[in-house]
Write an enzyme that holds these catalytic residues in place. Structure first.
Site, PDB file in Angstrom:
ATOM      1  N   LYS A  88       0.824  -1.208   0.000  1.00 33.58           N
ATOM      2  CA  LYS A  88       0.000   0.000   0.000  1.00 33.58           C
ATOM      3  C   LYS A  88       0.863   1.266   0.000  1.00 33.58           C
ATOM      4  O   LYS A  88       2.070   1.199   0.171  1.00 33.58           O
ATOM      5  CB  LYS A  88      -0.958  -0.021   1.182  1.00 33.58           C
ATOM      6  CG  LYS A  88      -1.578  -1.380   1.474  1.00 33.58           C
ATOM      7  CD  LYS A  88      -2.408  -1.973   0.336  1.00 33.58           C
ATOM      8  CE  LYS A  88      -2.915  -3.359   0.728  1.00 33.58           C
ATOM      9  NZ  LYS A  88      -3.777  -3.982  -0.250  1.00 33.58           N
TER      10      LYS A  88
HETATM   11  C1  LIG Z   1      -4.672  -4.989   0.567  1.00 34.78           C
HETATM   12  C2  LIG Z   1      -6.125  -4.886   0.455  1.00 34.78           C
HETATM   13  C3  LIG Z   1      -6.974  -5.235   1.517  1.00 34.78           C
HETATM   14  C4  LIG Z   1      -6.497  -5.952   2.746  1.00 34.78           C
HETATM   15  O1  LIG Z   1      -5.505  -5.349   3.465  1.00 34.78           O
HETATM   16  P1  LIG Z   1      -4.607  -6.246   4.452  1.00 34.78           P
HETATM   17  O2  LIG Z   1      -3.961  -5.213   5.306  1.00 34.78           O
HETATM   18  O3  LIG Z   1      -3.645  -6.992   3.600  1.00 34.78           O
HETATM   19  O4  LIG Z   1      -5.506  -7.130   5.229  1.00 34.78           O
HETATM   20  C5  LIG Z   1      -8.330  -5.028   1.396  1.00 34.78           C
HETATM   21  N1  LIG Z   1      -8.842  -4.519   0.265  1.00 34.78           N
HETATM   22  C6  LIG Z   1      -8.073  -4.193  -0.786  1.00 34.78           C
HETATM   23  C7  LIG Z   1      -8.731  -3.614  -2.000  1.00 34.78           C
HETATM   24  C8  LIG Z   1      -6.698  -4.370  -0.731  1.00 34.78           C
HETATM   25  O5  LIG Z   1      -5.948  -4.055  -1.781  1.00 34.78           O
END
Ligand SMILES: *Cc1c(COP(=O)(O)O)cnc(C)c1O
Length: 423
Positions: free
Chosen positions: A204
């Site tokens: 992210k």
């Molecule tokens: C990465 C992601 C998540 C989940 O995040 P985590 O921290 O890995 O649990 C949820 N929704 C989307 C669209 C993502 O890209």
């Protein structure tokens, strides 16, 4: 100036790989080291008590509220748990259906299922996000929420989506895991839904390795969210004046808390978010300027950006003329030592056997077993044709804020070289 592709034995454009395209982690520095060092020196890695708690998780929540203009934020163990918390706090659960886009990460569907509800998949448009014109046909009496997912920093078209949600009385949740810092018509993404959630996982915009956050404006929502994420307790009740008048919200909870160590990193990362975005925009503009005319002349289209001023630019996303060319293009790029990938393996979320064949963890098939007979939910390939087509042809170049001018020029050179031969 055609030259032999590296995949055919030619000399690759780069000898070494590009810097890893992990926006937040690529700018880790002394700030993150100092912040976690403080937590360790205080011997207080847990947010709610300890020898000398620094309050990093709480500080992070404050920074998120300020940035998004929201009243409440709750740090959580992941973006997935943030979504589960939001659904549960909104009162979404057994007997409910939740609309989610056909193009998203597993977590969006997984969270709906964990909350006890069943996902309904909505097709997308050229922006790669949910197509607002496809929502209403999916609404029935059981649909209680809609989760929008701005994919890779490109906001959803919120005006029509909010209009539908308010008119049809559907709870709007923004899964902004991939879109820290995105805006829509000048307003932060994350300021629109009853809830918005974010992730701090490595891919992210900002990262603490793991972590997440959920935001909302309603005191009763944050109380339910906090209780659910912390074994049913609400340790700060006295701090939220408005909640004094709410009926007691006792419920059995889980542990979805964020540690102080992750909170400390997250605080430093969110301070760097604007710098990260500024650099990504420079990188994306440079590369796009160098490749767009040539690629468009060869039948490649670039993903539509909903609001160019609000795009955080962490990726260059393109649709190749055919699935075969998408695969060939990517493989040739990798041989040139230029990172290039396909979003979600070129597949819709529901193509995953666990979802297509309705295989939850529960031994009796819950939550899918709630809908039987005339109410049964049917999933099949072909149900979101636009998403299947666009994903099958997608190729993306992930970007990092630390790309140098030379890195950008190498990407351009690689794309033009590969395009010449492959397209
Ligand atoms: C990465 C992601 C998540 C989940 O995040 P985590 O921290 O890995 O649990 C949820 N929704 C989307 C669209 C993502 O890209």
């Amino acid at each position: 100036m055609s030259s032999k592709l590296a995949i055919n034995g030619g000399v690759p454009v780069r000898k070494e790989a590009l810097p890893g395209a992990y926006p937040g982690a690529s700018v880790y520095g002394q700030e993150e080291i100092d912040a976690i060092t403080e937590v360790i020196k205080r011997k207080s890695p847990f947010r709610y008590y300890g020898v000398d708690v620094a309050g990093k998780a709480e500080e992070f929540e404050g920074r998120v509220c300020e940035r998004l203009g929201r009243k409440f934020a709750l740090a959580s163990s992941s973006g997935t748990s943030a979504l589960i918390i939001a659904l549960v706090a909104a009162g979404i659960g057994s007997g409910d259906k939740v609309i989610i886009p056909a193009n998203t990460f597993y977590a969006t569907a997984g969270a709906v299922i964990a909350a006890g509800a069943v996902p309904v998949y909505c097709d997308i448009d050229d922006s790669m996000n949910l197509d607002p014109t496809k929502i209403e046909a999916l609404i029935d009496e059981d649909v209680k929420a809609l989760v929008v997912v701005p994919i890779l920093g490109n906001s959803c078209d919120m005006d029509p989506i909010m209009e539908i949600c308010s008119r049809r009385k559907i709870t709007l949740i923004e899964d902004n895991a991939q879109s820290w810092g995105s805006t829509y018509k000048g307003k932060p993404c994350g300021s629109f839904g009853a809830f918005a959630t974010y992730s701090l996982q490595l891919n992210k915009m900002i990262t603490a390795g793991e972590g997440g956050v959920v935001v909302t404006d309603r005191p009763e929502y944050i109380e339910r969210a906090t209780r659910f994420h912390d074994q049913g307790t609400f340790r700060k009740k006295q701090k939220y004046e408005e909640t004094k008048n709410q009926p007691d919200q006792v419920l059995a909870g889980q542990n979805y808390r964020l540690s102080e160590v992750a909170g400390a990193i997250a605080c430093e990362q969110i301070k760097k978010l604007d710098m990260i975005i500024e650099n990504l925009r420079r990188v994306k503009q440079t590369i796009k300027n160098g490749i767009q005319p040539t690629l468009e002349a060869k039948g490649v289209t670039f993903r539509r950006i909903t609001d160019a001023d609000g795009d955080v630019s962490n990726t260059i996303m393109m649709y190749m003329p055919s699935p075969e060319k998408a695969v060939a293009f990517r493989n040739a790029m990798l041989a040139e030592n230029i990172n290039c990938t396909h979003l979600y393996d070129r597949k819709t979320i529901y193509a995953a056997p666990s979802l297509l064949e309705k295989k939850p963890a529960d031994k009796n098939g819950f939550p899918f077993n709630q809908f039987t007979g005339a109410k049964a939910v049917h999933y099949e390939m072909g149900m979101c044709p636009k998403a299947e087509d666009l994903l099958s042809r997608n190729v993306m170049i992930p970007l990092a804020p630390v790309f140098t001018e030379k890195d950008c020029q190498d990407v351009i050179e690689g794309v033009l070289k590969v395009a010449e031969e492959i397209l």
